[in-house]
Design a protein around this motif. Structure first.
Motif, mmCIF file in Angstrom:
data_model
loop_
_atom_site.group_PDB
_atom_site.id
_atom_site.type_symbol
_atom_site.label_atom_id
_atom_site.label_comp_id
_atom_site.label_asym_id
_atom_site.label_seq_id
_atom_site.Cartn_x
_atom_site.Cartn_y
_atom_site.Cartn_z
ATOM 1 N N GLY A 195 0.803 -1.220 0.000
ATOM 2 C CA GLY A 195 0.000 0.000 0.000
ATOM 3 C C GLY A 195 0.835 1.268 0.000
ATOM 4 N N VAL A 196 2.153 1.133 0.147
ATOM 5 C CA VAL A 196 3.026 2.309 0.181
ATOM 6 C C VAL A 196 3.694 2.463 -1.182
ATOM 7 N N LYS A 197 3.766 3.694 -1.676
ATOM 8 C CA LYS A 197 4.414 3.945 -2.962
ATOM 9 C C LYS A 197 5.879 3.535 -2.900
ATOM 10 N N LYS A 198 6.382 3.013 -4.004
ATOM 11 C CA LYS A 198 7.766 2.563 -4.039
ATOM 12 C C LYS A 198 8.640 3.532 -4.826
ATOM 13 N N PHE A 199 8.304 4.801 -4.767
ATOM 14 C CA PHE A 199 9.195 5.822 -5.349
ATOM 15 C C PHE A 199 8.951 7.129 -4.601
ATOM 16 N N GLY A 200 9.926 7.993 -4.664
ATOM 17 C CA GLY A 200 9.764 9.311 -4.081
ATOM 18 C C GLY A 200 9.975 9.328 -2.573
ATOM 19 N N LEU A 201 9.659 10.474 -1.972
ATOM 20 C CA LEU A 201 9.923 10.635 -0.540
ATOM 21 C C LEU A 201 9.100 9.687 0.310
ATOM 22 N N GLU A 202 7.886 9.358 -0.150
ATOM 23 C CA GLU A 202 7.059 8.428 0.627
ATOM 24 C C GLU A 202 7.791 7.094 0.809
ATOM 25 N N PHE A 203 8.393 6.622 -0.281
ATOM 26 C CA PHE A 203 9.161 5.376 -0.244
ATOM 27 C C PHE A 203 10.387 5.523 0.659
ATOM 28 N N LYS A 204 11.135 6.567 0.418
ATOM 29 C CA LYS A 204 12.378 6.770 1.173
ATOM 30 C C LYS A 204 12.082 6.882 2.678
ATOM 31 N N HIS A 205 11.075 7.636 3.007
ATOM 32 C CA HIS A 205 10.764 7.847 4.433
ATOM 33 C C HIS A 205 10.199 6.578 5.072
ATOM 34 N N TRP A 206 9.458 5.808 4.283
ATOM 35 C CA TRP A 206 8.920 4.555 4.832
ATOM 36 C C TRP A 206 10.082 3.633 5.212
ATOM 37 N N MET A 207 11.045 3.506 4.320
ATOM 38 C CA MET A 207 12.206 2.651 4.620
ATOM 39 C C MET A 207 12.977 3.208 5.825
ATOM 40 N N ARG A 208 13.150 4.515 5.855
ATOM 41 C CA ARG A 208 13.898 5.155 6.955
ATOM 42 C C ARG A 208 13.232 4.881 8.303
ATOM 43 N N ASP A 209 11.899 4.979 8.320
ATOM 44 C CA ASP A 209 11.191 4.920 9.602
ATOM 45 C C ASP A 209 10.827 3.504 10.030
ATOM 46 N N ASN A 210 10.774 2.573 9.083
ATOM 47 C CA ASN A 210 10.187 1.267 9.420
ATOM 48 C C ASN A 210 11.127 0.078 9.355
ATOM 49 N N TYR A 211 12.233 0.214 8.631
ATOM 50 C CA TYR A 211 13.082 -0.969 8.442
ATOM 51 C C TYR A 211 13.438 -1.642 9.769
ATOM 52 N N THR A 212 13.865 -0.866 10.747
ATOM 53 C CA THR A 212 14.320 -1.476 12.004
ATOM 54 C C THR A 212 13.170 -1.908 12.911
ATOM 55 N N HIS A 213 11.929 -1.758 12.431
ATOM 56 C CA HIS A 213 10.773 -2.158 13.233
ATOM 57 C C HIS A 213 9.958 -3.258 12.553
ATOM 58 N N MET A 214 10.529 -3.856 11.514
ATOM 59 C CA MET A 214 9.763 -4.876 10.777
ATOM 60 C C MET A 214 9.802 -6.230 11.491
ATOM 61 N N HIS A 215 8.684 -6.901 11.453
ATOM 62 C CA HIS A 215 8.572 -8.265 11.976
ATOM 63 C C HIS A 215 7.779 -9.082 10.960
ATOM 64 N N ARG A 216 8.170 -10.346 10.808
ATOM 65 C CA ARG A 216 7.481 -11.201 9.832
ATOM 66 C C ARG A 216 6.957 -12.476 10.476
ATOM 67 N N MET A 217 5.919 -13.009 9.868
ATOM 68 C CA MET A 217 5.417 -14.333 10.261
ATOM 69 C C MET A 217 5.147 -15.114 8.981
ATOM 70 N N TYR A 218 5.219 -16.419 9.088
ATOM 71 C CA TYR A 218 4.783 -17.261 7.976
ATOM 72 C C TYR A 218 4.204 -18.552 8.511
ATOM 73 N N SER A 219 3.473 -19.232 7.632
ATOM 74 C CA SER A 219 2.936 -20.552 7.968
ATOM 75 C C SER A 219 2.853 -21.285 6.649
ATOM 76 N N GLN A 220 3.707 -22.248 6.489
ATOM 77 C CA GLN A 220 3.672 -23.011 5.240
ATOM 78 C C GLN A 220 2.393 -23.819 5.244
ATOM 79 N N THR A 221 1.574 -23.620 4.228
ATOM 80 C CA THR A 221 0.276 -24.277 4.252
ATOM 81 C C THR A 221 0.366 -25.657 3.613
#
Lengths: 183, 570
Positions: free
Chosen positions: B404-430
């Protein structure tokens, strides 16, 4: 609002000067520069892409030649000038249009070329500086990635550690600092 | 003069490395043929390079050398993996075949080390008892396995102690320690090492799942948490899944079994040696040897009364099919692969997702296998829900970012800046049921540079796959909300990939030659002396990572072969 002023300061291995100016401006729209916060331009993304195209991504040379023509045609048809000569807001509107097209029309060539350049811009911004981009590790500084670390201590794995407090290392640093001690 | 050996092993990876060790220790003269390199320690001394390994796939097979094609159904023409890094060099090289070289897929794997639960071996019966056999998806060819958990338990233990696994078991002879997995299948012995250090992003996940009444446990990993058998402990470098190990802490047959086999003096190891076909007696009933091409493009015939294919499930099939071994049409049937159901969150506290290995984290088995909750989506079999905390470098974070976040421009750059170190993932192999319409065969149009047809996958995600992702997506969403996630998003329930190094089922085990390819020991029904060992033998496929079961089957096959030689490892 400043026009692109790209002048190569290093050897180009694939692009000509006009191509490099276009890719530099294009990459700068994907990861823009701000006051105090470098973007793709300061990271040297264009040199990353140029060197990759001369080596590992050699098979993509024809795609880039065709893509550069497509961007030129688009810029000239919409604004009457080459992409690199347009105002920032004009470039931005073209890139936004390509981003939308790349999603709504997956078969559209210019949109797909945009996605390829975007991918390579991200690679050049966040890849190791050894590849010619991410100069002064600006990409890693931006997001708080400590780079090529030999490992992390249990203390560094505790909650609440500020990632930006860990000194950033590159592969080159590992070779000079750690690699020499191993043998 | 044709060279003769006791045994030829094709592919010295996860299973082949184990077989090489067991057979050479018993005195067999083994020829090991592998199309990849035998990397030295120095090759991996400094490997902290996301571009080289994760984005450019330096140690996986490229589709230009080893083409694999895919089509959704029989009415389509297959194309070389359209989601891979092929044509545009801009996608995911790791949704392809496993890494190549001595050690095979265990060079680059994420070390997830799960035993299959007891019920996994009788999936069809368990589903029939609970839901009714008529509820199985239309066209499913799922069956119970010819062996059960109890048959494999000693081999699972052998894998854990021989190959070096770390973790803390739940059910050790009926005793459950606090904080372990209460749904663990019974076992005789705990892991030889405790779990590796936990990534910080896992701490809120454990707290949230506990508050929700679930039972989180530290994931078992094929990774040293302490020095073990002369190999170092993991240093938490965060370049693990998709990368070779620089300290030898990752359990790879490259550093475990193959060096042990070399020490016996009985292993003739030939790298850059690509097997082109299996040779049989004129009546086709008995194996004679193989033909391979070496790195200088010289073709050789070699002979042995026993030939073992451990070249990966799909390559085993390709070799059988190009050699005319079809197993009544069973060779290549029943293709199964995992759908990962990736779910990502942005957490309030820093997760520093570059720390430690992918799975230096926890999981819950509350909804796994036969414990799947009642649901309106027709989901018949559950999966573990797995927290992922490490191994996330910035380019991969960009690939994973919120759509849902644009992958170009300041929106992209700022999203990576603000969120990279706060990312968490889950998976479940179905769970991926086998169907008649999902199979691999030889591509009629594409060959590799040696003229061997490419393997062609015919597979599409079914409703059960997509509904499983949705059902487990709801569970992940509840956990994410409980963690106070600021943003969440989930991968498509019908993702673009259909190959992931988790590909199994294509040379099914069984006792009936009309309905299976091998017996439980990997012996191919159709050809005396020919074995095919690995995930290809799986009969059903729940949510657990395949490799520990592949390695257990390799030890089982080795036992059978040792009986045949009349010799035992000392």
């Amino acid at each position: 609002m400043v026009k692109s002023t790209f002048v190569p300061t290093e050897a180009l291995l694939f692009f000509n000067r006009a191509d490099a100016a276009t890719i530099d401006a294009f990459a700068a729209q994907i990861i823009p520069s701000e006051e105090g916060s470098p973007g793709a331009r300061e990271a040297g993304v264009v040199y990353y892409i140029d060197r990759a195209l001369a080596g590992f991504m050699r098979d993509l040379q024809p795609l880039y030649r065709r893509g550069l023509e497509a961007i030129s045609d688009l810029a000239v048809s919409v604004f009457g000038k080459e992409f690199s000569m347009l105002y920032d807001f004009e470039q931005r509107s073209l890139v936004a249009g390509l981003d939308a097209r790349s999603q709504s029309q997956p078969e559209d060539f210019a949109g797909q070329f945009y996605r390829v350049v975007r991918e390579h811009t991200v690679q050049g911004f966040f890849g190791d500086p050894a590849y010619g981009g991410n100069r002064d590790v600006v990409g890693w500084k931006l997001v708080g990635f400590p780079g090529a670390q030999w490992g992390y201590s249990r203390e560094q794995m505790q909650p609440g550690v500020d990632a930006r407090s860990i000194p950033i290392l590159t592969i080159g640093d590992l070779y000079s600092r750690i690699g020499a001690n191993r043998t | 003069m044709t060279e003769k050996f006791d045994v030829i092993i094709v592919g010295l990876g996860s299973a082949g490395g184990i077989l090489a060790e067991q057979l050479t220790k018993a005195g067999a003269r083994v020829l090991g043929l592998d199309k990849g390199s035998d990397y030295s320690e120095e090759d991996f001394a400094i490997k902290q390079d996301e571009l080289r390994y994760y984005q450019r796939g330096a140690i996986v097979s490229g589709v230009t050398v080893d083409p694999v094609t895919w089509r959704a159904d029989e009415n389509s023409t297959a194309r070389v993996l359209p989601w891979s890094a092929g044509a545009l060099g801009s996608d995911e090289p790791l949704y392809g075949m496993p890494s190549i070289g001595i050690g095979g897929g265990t060079l680059h794997w994420g070390c997830a080390a799960y035993r299959f639960r007891e019920a996994e071996f009788r999936m069809k019966s368990a589903i029939s008892e609970r839901f009714g056999v008529d509820k199985l998806p239309e066209g499913s060819t799922v069956e119970d396995w010819p062996i059960g958990y109890a048959d494999l338990e000693p081999y699972y233990e052998k894998v854990e102690w021989e190959q070096g696994y770390s973790g803390r078991a739940g059910n050790v002879k009926g005793e459950f320690a606090p904080g372990t997995n209460p749904f663990d299948p019974p076992r005789n012995r705990d892991y030889p090492m405790p779990p590796v250090p936990q990534g910080p992003g896992d701490i809120p996940w454990v707290a949230a799942t506990e508050r929700l009444g679930m039972h989180p446990f530290r994931q078992p990993l094929a990774l040293n948490s302490t020095e073990y058998k002369g190999r170092a402990a993991c240093v938490n470098c965060g370049f693990c899944h998709g990368y070779p190990c620089h300290v030898g802490a990752k359990s790879s047959t490259h550093v475990t079994s193959v060096p042990a086999a070399k020490l016996t003096g009985n292993l003739d190891l030939r790298t850059h040696s690509r097997v082109l076909r299996v040779n049989r007696t004129p009546d086709g009933k008995r194996v004679v040897g193989v033909t391979y091409v070496d790195g200088a493009d010289v073709v050789h015939d070699v002979e042995a009364p026993t030939v073992i294919l451990t070249a990966y499930a799909l390559e085993n099939v390709r070799l059988m099919l190009v050699s005319g071994i079809r197993g009544n049409g069973q060779v290549g049937a029943n293709f199964m692969t995992h759908n990962f159901g990736w779910f990502a969150s942005i957490l309030p506290e820093a997760t520093n997702p570059f720390l430690g290995t992918f799975n230096a984290s926890s999981a819950v088995d509350d909804f796994t296998s036969e414990l799947v909750p009642d649901n309106d989506l027709g989901v018949l079999w559950g999966s573990p829900v797995i927290s992922v905390t490490g191994d996330l470098q910035p380019i991969e974070a960009y690939h994973l970012m919120n759509p849902g976040v644009k992958k170009f421009g300041l929106e992209f750059k700022h999203w990576m800046r603000d969120n990279y170190t706060h990312m968490h993932r889950m998976y479940s192999q179905t769970t991926n049921f086998p169907y008649k319409r999902h199979y691999v065969d030889l591509d009629p149009n594409i060959t590799d540079r040696w003229g061997v047809p490419a393997i062609r996958i015919t597979h599409e995600w079914e409703d059960h796959d997509a509904n499983s992702v949705e059902l487990f997506g709801d569970i992940k969403r509840r956990i994410a909300q409980e963690m106070g996630a600021k943003e969440t998003w989930m991968d498509s329930p019908r993702p673009p990939y259909h190959l992931s190094a988790h590909d199994v089922g294509v040379h099914r085990m069984g006792y009936d030659p009309a309905a299976s390819v091998t017996d439980p020991f990997g012996a191919v029904h159709e050809v005396d002396g020919l074995y095919a060992v690995g995930g290809g033998s799986f009969v059903s496929y729940g949510g657990y990572n395949p490799n520990q079961t592949i390695q257990a089957l390799a030890y089982l096959a080795a036992d059978r072969l040792l009986d045949r030689f009349g010799a035992r490892a000392g």
